[in-house]
Design a protein around this motif. Structure first.
Motif, PDB file in Angstrom:
ATOM      1  N   ASP A  22     -30.952  -1.752  -4.881  1.00 52.49           N
ATOM      2  CA  ASP A  22     -30.231  -2.469  -3.562  1.00 52.49           C
ATOM      3  C   ASP A  22     -28.491  -2.832  -3.792  1.00 52.49           C
ATOM      4  O   ASP A  22     -28.323  -4.446  -4.192  1.00 52.49           O
ATOM      5  CB  ASP A  22     -30.528  -3.294  -2.648  1.00 52.49           C
ATOM      6  N   SER A  23     -27.405  -2.451  -3.784  1.00 53.22           N
ATOM      7  CA  SER A  23     -26.323  -2.175  -3.517  1.00 53.22           C
ATOM      8  C   SER A  23     -25.568  -3.126  -3.281  1.00 53.22           C
ATOM      9  O   SER A  23     -24.504  -4.086  -3.859  1.00 53.22           O
ATOM     10  CB  SER A  23     -25.106  -0.546  -3.784  1.00 53.22           C
ATOM     11  N   VAL A  24     -26.092  -3.276  -1.888  1.00 52.58           N
ATOM     12  CA  VAL A  24     -25.636  -4.529  -1.011  1.00 52.58           C
ATOM     13  C   VAL A  24     -26.084  -5.918  -1.672  1.00 52.58           C
ATOM     14  O   VAL A  24     -25.077  -6.722  -1.930  1.00 52.58           O
ATOM     15  CB  VAL A  24     -26.066  -4.296   0.627  1.00 52.58           C
ATOM     16  N   THR A  25     -26.863  -6.005  -1.676  1.00 51.41           N
ATOM     17  CA  THR A  25     -27.741  -7.542  -2.457  1.00 51.41           C
ATOM     18  C   THR A  25     -27.700  -7.533  -4.069  1.00 51.41           C
ATOM     19  O   THR A  25     -27.555  -8.643  -5.079  1.00 51.41           O
ATOM     20  CB  THR A  25     -28.982  -7.684  -2.092  1.00 51.41           C
ATOM     21  N   GLY A  26     -27.294  -6.506  -5.025  1.00 56.35           N
ATOM     22  CA  GLY A  26     -27.266  -6.269  -6.484  1.00 56.35           C
ATOM     23  C   GLY A  26     -28.622  -6.324  -6.754  1.00 56.35           C
ATOM     24  O   GLY A  26     -28.485  -7.253  -7.875  1.00 56.35           O
ATOM     25  N   ARG A  27     -29.194  -6.290  -5.877  1.00 59.68           N
ATOM     26  CA  ARG A  27     -30.881  -6.840  -6.304  1.00 59.68           C
ATOM     27  C   ARG A  27     -31.995  -5.130  -6.630  1.00 59.68           C
ATOM     28  O   ARG A  27     -31.657  -3.880  -6.016  1.00 59.68           O
ATOM     29  CB  ARG A  27     -31.924  -7.585  -5.927  1.00 59.68           C
TER      30      ARG A  27
END
Length: 105
Positions: free
Chosen positions: A9-14
């Motif tokens: 998930d590139s928004v949360t970096g997770r």
């Protein structure tokens, strides 16, 4: 041929845990599963032949489960298998309104 993926998930970096993934050769379903807690999923081991293969990611259901909207209800990545003995790692970097991929190692 072995096939694996890693969804982030590139928004949360997770890692994106729990994303449904299916592997197809033509119309034939070869394998299916879901990403683990680290966002990884191994889909095939052994020879499946050459030619076009598809990974279909259930991104709409995953985003709904996260309480977020998305423009892409599913992501389909088609890739060519030329060396059936090779490992094919196809990562997916995901956000609600964009995605990218590359051939991993």
């Amino acid at each position: 041929m072995s096939v694996s993926t890693h969804v982030l998930d590139s928004v949360t970096g997770r890692p994106a845990a729990g994303v449904a993934v299916a592997l197809f050769a033509g119309d034939e379903l070869l394998a299916s599963g879901a990403t683990d807690a680290d966002g990884r999923c191994r889909l095939a081991e052994g020879a499946t032949g050459t030619g076009a293969h598809r990974l279909v990611f259930g991104t709409g259901e995953w985003f709904t489960g996260q309480g977020r909207e998305t423009f892409y209800p599913e992501v389909v990545l088609t890739f060519a298998v030329r060396g059936p003995a090779e490992h094919h790692h196809v990562p997916l970097l995901l956000s609600p309104f964009a995605y990218s991929t590359y051939r991993g190692s």
